[in-house]
Design a protein around this motif. Structure first.
Motif: not given
Length: 137
Positions: A31-35
């Motif tokens: 999720p952090e990478r996507v965000s």
């Protein structure tokens, strides 16, 4: 200033590059990478859920991937303009009770001048499938 290359205005080549980058990020299930591909105040509509900002994106994706196991996504180019890209996609996932689904959908993306996505509108439908009918393994 934060930038995410390639930057608009998009060509066919850079639009396809942006799509592949998004596919790779989502398939990481991080999720952090996507965000990081979205503006800090990005606006989403995902099915019937409205999401605003990176923090909500991270929370949404954490919950999503807790329920959607063995997630695998494929995005395809649909169209683009200067700062917008449209894609069609499908992904497969397994629920905690062992059922498999394939989700079909379309997304409309709008980017700021720094290449960060400021708007994402996703329409998605799920179809129950048999495990032997999976396309992504």
């Amino acid at each position: 200033m934060e930038q995410k290359h390639p930057l608009p205005p998009f060509t066919l080549e850079t639009a396809r590059e942006k799509i592949q980058m998004a596919e790779d990020a989502w398939n990481s299930q991080d999720p952090e990478r996507v965000s990081k591909a979205y503006t800090t105040d990005s606006e989403w509509r995902n099915r019937d859920t409205f999401i605003n900002g990176r923090e909500e994106i991270v929370t949404f994706l954490q919950k999503k991937w807790e329920k959607e196991l063995n997630y695998q996504l494929k995005k395809e180019y649909w169209a683009h303009t200067d700062n917008r890209i449209a894609v069609r996609f499908e992904y497969e996932y397994q629920t905690q009770d062992g059922n498999w689904f394939r989700a079909y959908g379309n997304e409309n993306w709008e980017f700021d001048n720094n290449g960060l996505m400021q708007k994402r509108y996703a329409s998605i439908n799920d179809v129950n499938i048999k495990e032997e009918d999976r396309r992504f393994k």
